[in-house]
Design an enzyme around this catalytic site. Structure first.
Site, PDB file in Angstrom:
ATOM      1  N   HIS A 228       0.805  -1.227   0.000  1.00 50.74           N
ATOM      2  CA  HIS A 228       0.000   0.000   0.000  1.00 50.74           C
ATOM      3  C   HIS A 228       0.836   1.275   0.000  1.00 50.74           C
ATOM      4  O   HIS A 228       0.627   2.166  -0.825  1.00 50.74           O
ATOM      5  CB  HIS A 228      -0.928  -0.023   1.211  1.00 50.74           C
ATOM      6  CG  HIS A 228      -1.897   1.114   1.263  1.00 50.74           C
ATOM      7  ND1 HIS A 228      -1.578   2.336   1.804  1.00 50.74           N
ATOM      8  CD2 HIS A 228      -3.181   1.207   0.842  1.00 50.74           C
ATOM      9  CE1 HIS A 228      -2.624   3.145   1.703  1.00 50.74           C
ATOM     10  NE2 HIS A 228      -3.609   2.486   1.133  1.00 50.74           N
ATOM     11  N   GLU A 268      -4.175  -4.272   9.410  1.00 50.24           N
ATOM     12  CA  GLU A 268      -4.368  -3.352   8.293  1.00 50.24           C
ATOM     13  C   GLU A 268      -3.359  -2.204   8.275  1.00 50.24           C
ATOM     14  O   GLU A 268      -3.695  -1.042   8.486  1.00 50.24           O
ATOM     15  CB  GLU A 268      -5.796  -2.796   8.298  1.00 50.24           C
ATOM     16  CG  GLU A 268      -6.860  -3.855   8.078  1.00 50.24           C
ATOM     17  CD  GLU A 268      -8.231  -3.237   7.836  1.00 50.24           C
ATOM     18  OE1 GLU A 268      -8.395  -2.588   6.792  1.00 50.24           O
ATOM     19  OE2 GLU A 268      -9.109  -3.410   8.694  1.00 50.24           O
ATOM     20  N   HIS A 270      -1.187   0.735   6.869  1.00 51.25           N
ATOM     21  CA  HIS A 270      -1.320   1.666   5.750  1.00 51.25           C
ATOM     22  C   HIS A 270      -0.034   2.491   5.609  1.00 51.25           C
ATOM     23  O   HIS A 270       0.945   2.029   5.068  1.00 51.25           O
ATOM     24  CB  HIS A 270      -2.556   2.548   5.934  1.00 51.25           C
ATOM     25  CG  HIS A 270      -3.839   1.830   5.693  1.00 51.25           C
ATOM     26  ND1 HIS A 270      -4.234   1.424   4.447  1.00 51.25           N
ATOM     27  CD2 HIS A 270      -4.819   1.440   6.538  1.00 51.25           C
ATOM     28  CE1 HIS A 270      -5.400   0.811   4.522  1.00 51.25           C
ATOM     29  NE2 HIS A 270      -5.781   0.800   5.792  1.00 51.25           N
ATOM     30  N   GLU A 285      -4.734   0.388  10.991  1.00 51.45           N
ATOM     31  CA  GLU A 285      -6.118   0.854  11.036  1.00 51.45           C
ATOM     32  C   GLU A 285      -6.880   0.331  12.254  1.00 51.45           C
ATOM     33  O   GLU A 285      -7.938   0.867  12.606  1.00 51.45           O
ATOM     34  CB  GLU A 285      -6.846   0.489   9.746  1.00 51.45           C
ATOM     35  CG  GLU A 285      -8.101   1.299   9.544  1.00 51.45           C
ATOM     36  CD  GLU A 285      -8.659   1.223   8.139  1.00 51.45           C
ATOM     37  OE1 GLU A 285      -9.846   1.557   7.974  1.00 51.45           O
ATOM     38  OE2 GLU A 285      -7.920   0.845   7.217  1.00 51.45           O
TER      39      GLU A 285
END
EC number: 4.2.99.-
Length: 299
Positions: A228, A268, A270, A285
């Site tokens: 990402h 998660e 990022h 996240e």
């Protein structure tokens, strides 16, 4: 063999959504809370604090600006935000409605440059809030992350056009297609060798592009990892997040890839940045920031 020590630091509840992260001029980590409309601040070793924005504005990418304030995009409110280290907040409208600003980076001209995902434009904002927009020669491209290159231009990913773009200070745009079809590039960061490093979220690869447009792609061990974001450390090693693989990874200038599992399943990851303490920090996240320190050990 390189191993990593990873510690998680809770900064909010699991609903707020830490998303992007940067190091500010005050020796603190600043991060966006995309789901709760806040900007967070953490001095390593201290308690986190946050500043409330419009709860529905969707703050996304945040960077250290040339005026020693923090600048961020508001994806849902279609604005650019600025916050001082003392917590004073300003908002700046973008002329094109519904443009969906996402990536933002300081340019070599003393301004901030940003992407407009829904308008196929690159924007420029001065530190006093004056906005100029430059249309791209493609439609439906979803320009995403942006960074300053060593060649005096701004480089950006075109997530839906499968390309890397460059815009000069004069507004001239050049596009470079990627070898892998439907790779969907997202994050991009300037290397220490004059090249740019980027991630291909749909192809599970890390890419490198030279200023003349030569692209090399490096497949990840897990092609479904959905990389990402990416940042480059002082030694030239690029660090990236694997949103779908629950990992962080690194790639050396010669293409050697190492990946490290995060402690909490489904966290998660990022954004990622080099912190004020020299460690790597990534926004999770689930409501935390993770600190990554590498250790060389005997095989």
């Amino acid at each position: 063999m390189t191993q990593a020590s990873i510690d998680e630091h809770a900064v909010t509840d699991s609903e707020a959504g830490p998303y992007a992260i940067t190091t500010g001029p005050d020796g603190a980590l600043w991060f966006t809370l995309v789901h709760s409309g806040r900007i967070g601040r953490l001095v390593p070793g201290a308690e986190p604090t946050s500043h409330q924005l419009d709860p529905a504005c969707g703050p996304t990418i945040i960077v250290h600006g040339p005026d020693d304030a923090l600048w961020f995009t508001q994806y849902q409110a279609h604005r650019i935000g600025r916050i001082t280290t003392g917590g004073v907040i300003d908002n700046f409208a973008i002329p094109t409605p519904g443009c969906g600003p996402f990536g933002i980076a300081a340019g070599p001209d003393g301004a901030l440059w940003f992407t407009e995902t829904a308008a196929d434009r690159i924007g420029r904002i001065t530190v006093d809030g004056r906005v100029t927009e430059f249309p791209l020669p493609v439609t439906g491209a979803f320009p995403s992350a942006i960074t300053a290159g060593d060649d005096g231009g701004m480089w950006f990913t075109l997530n839906q056009a499968n390309a890397i773009g460059r815009i000069g200070m004069d507004g001239a745009v050049t596009l470079h297609s990627l070898p892998t079809k439907d790779a969907a590039p997202v994050g991009i960061s300037a290397g220490r060798d004059g090249a740019l490093w980027f991630v291909e979220i749909a192809a599970g690869q890390i890419g490198r592009i030279t200023p003349d447009g030569q692209v090399i792609e490096f497949p990840l061990p897990d092609r479904a990892a959905r990389p990402h974001a990416i940042t480059v450390a002082d030694d030239g090693t690029a660090w990236f997040t694997e949103w779908g693989g629950n990992r962080v990874g690194s790639i050396t200038p010669d293409g050697t890839i190492t990946v490290h599992d995060l402690p909490t399943p489904g966290s998660e990851p990022h954004g990622i940045t080099v912190g004020p303490d020299g460690a790597l920090w990534t926004a999770l996240e689930i409501g935390a920031l993770a600190r990554i320190v590498t250790v060389d050990s005997a095989t």
